[in-house]
Scaffold this active site. Structure first.
Site, PDB file in Angstrom:
ATOM      1  N   VAL A   1       0.839  -1.199   0.000  1.00 44.32           N
ATOM      2  CA  VAL A   1       0.000   0.000   0.000  1.00 44.32           C
ATOM      3  C   VAL A   1       0.873   1.247   0.000  1.00 44.32           C
ATOM      4  O   VAL A   1       1.712   1.436   0.884  1.00 44.32           O
ATOM      5  CB  VAL A   1      -0.936   0.017   1.225  1.00 44.32           C
ATOM      6  CG1 VAL A   1      -1.783   1.289   1.225  1.00 44.32           C
ATOM      7  CG2 VAL A   1      -1.823  -1.221   1.243  1.00 44.32           C
ATOM      8  N   LYS A   2       0.663   2.088  -0.993  1.00 42.73           N
ATOM      9  CA  LYS A   2       1.480   3.282  -1.173  1.00 42.73           C
ATOM     10  C   LYS A   2       0.752   4.491  -0.595  1.00 42.73           C
ATOM     11  O   LYS A   2      -0.383   4.790  -0.982  1.00 42.73           O
ATOM     12  CB  LYS A   2       1.765   3.488  -2.667  1.00 42.73           C
ATOM     13  CG  LYS A   2       2.928   4.401  -3.002  1.00 42.73           C
ATOM     14  CD  LYS A   2       3.181   4.333  -4.498  1.00 42.73           C
ATOM     15  CE  LYS A   2       4.365   5.183  -4.916  1.00 42.73           C
ATOM     16  NZ  LYS A   2       4.539   5.162  -6.388  1.00 42.73           N
TER      17      LYS A   2
END
Length: 218
Positions: A86-87
């Site tokens: 997850v960025k």
């Protein structure tokens, strides 16, 4: 050093994977839009296609800027595929979300990092990766490589496990310089990886070998 490719183009990802040196993929909303991928359902489906091509981590970016939105998006992204990371943007709520995901064992990539202080916060929050933007700093006459070196020193001082993912790589020398400094990962266009193959003496030498072989077998 791990090699990531920064794109949402499936053909480029497949070409890098076929080369045998690809360790992962990074993407962002701009790269998705460049490929004409719009709409939540289409974007999620595209991430799954990327995961089917590459063996390593695939960074998928949230678009929310508030904690609750990031958590909701991030959990949905993480549920897509085990390879998804997850960025998150390096803002206050992004750091909160990073800590939340870290406590739950969900891997994160904190992006849009432009200072050593920001990288320190991301590491404290348990980020898996931190993405300092080397090229964008160079664009404003700031030494991007110096930032990578500062983060490397800080992380080594305190044995942080967060990996330095040098982003906004523009060319092959950026790759070499980041490797010298000790960046854990680089991410850039396909050309920054394939450019490492090129040297005029290699081409000249190969041409000479083939020429001599043909002469000896006429």
């Amino acid at each position: 050093m791990k090699f990531f490719i920064d794109t949402a183009n499936l053909d480029e990802i497949a070409e890098a994977q076929a080369l045998g040196v690809l360790d992962g993929v990074t993407t962002n909303p701009s790269l998705m839009a460049k490929e004409g991928i719009t709409g939540e359902a289409n974007i999620l489906a595209h991430y799954q296609k990327i995961c089917e091509i590459v063996d390593g981590d695939v960074s998928a970016e949230v678009i929310s800027t508030d904690f609750e939105g990031m958590v909701k998006e991030g959990e949905a992204l993480a549920a897509l595929h085990p390879q998804i990371v997850v960025k998150l943007p390096l803002i206050a709520d992004g750091i909160k979300a990073c800590k939340y995901f870290s406590d739950k064992g969900i891997r994160t990539n904190v992006t849009l990092v432009f200072s050593a202080g920001q990288a320190l916060l991301a590491a404290k929050a348990g980020a898996t990766y931190v993405s300092p933007f080397l090229g964008r700093l160079d664009d404003i006459s700031t030494d991007g490589l110096n930032l990578i070196a500062e983060i490397r020193q800080i992380y080594d001082n305190y044995a942080f496990e967060t990996q330095i993912l040098s982003a906004s790589i523009r060319h092959t020398m950026h790759v070499i310089d980041c490797a010298k400094i000790g960046s854990d990962v680089m991410t850039g266009p396909l050309s920054s990886i394939t450019g490492l193959l090129k040297h005029p003496l290699t081409d000249i030498g190969l041409a000479k070998f083939l020429e001599d072989y043909k002469k000896g077998n006429q």
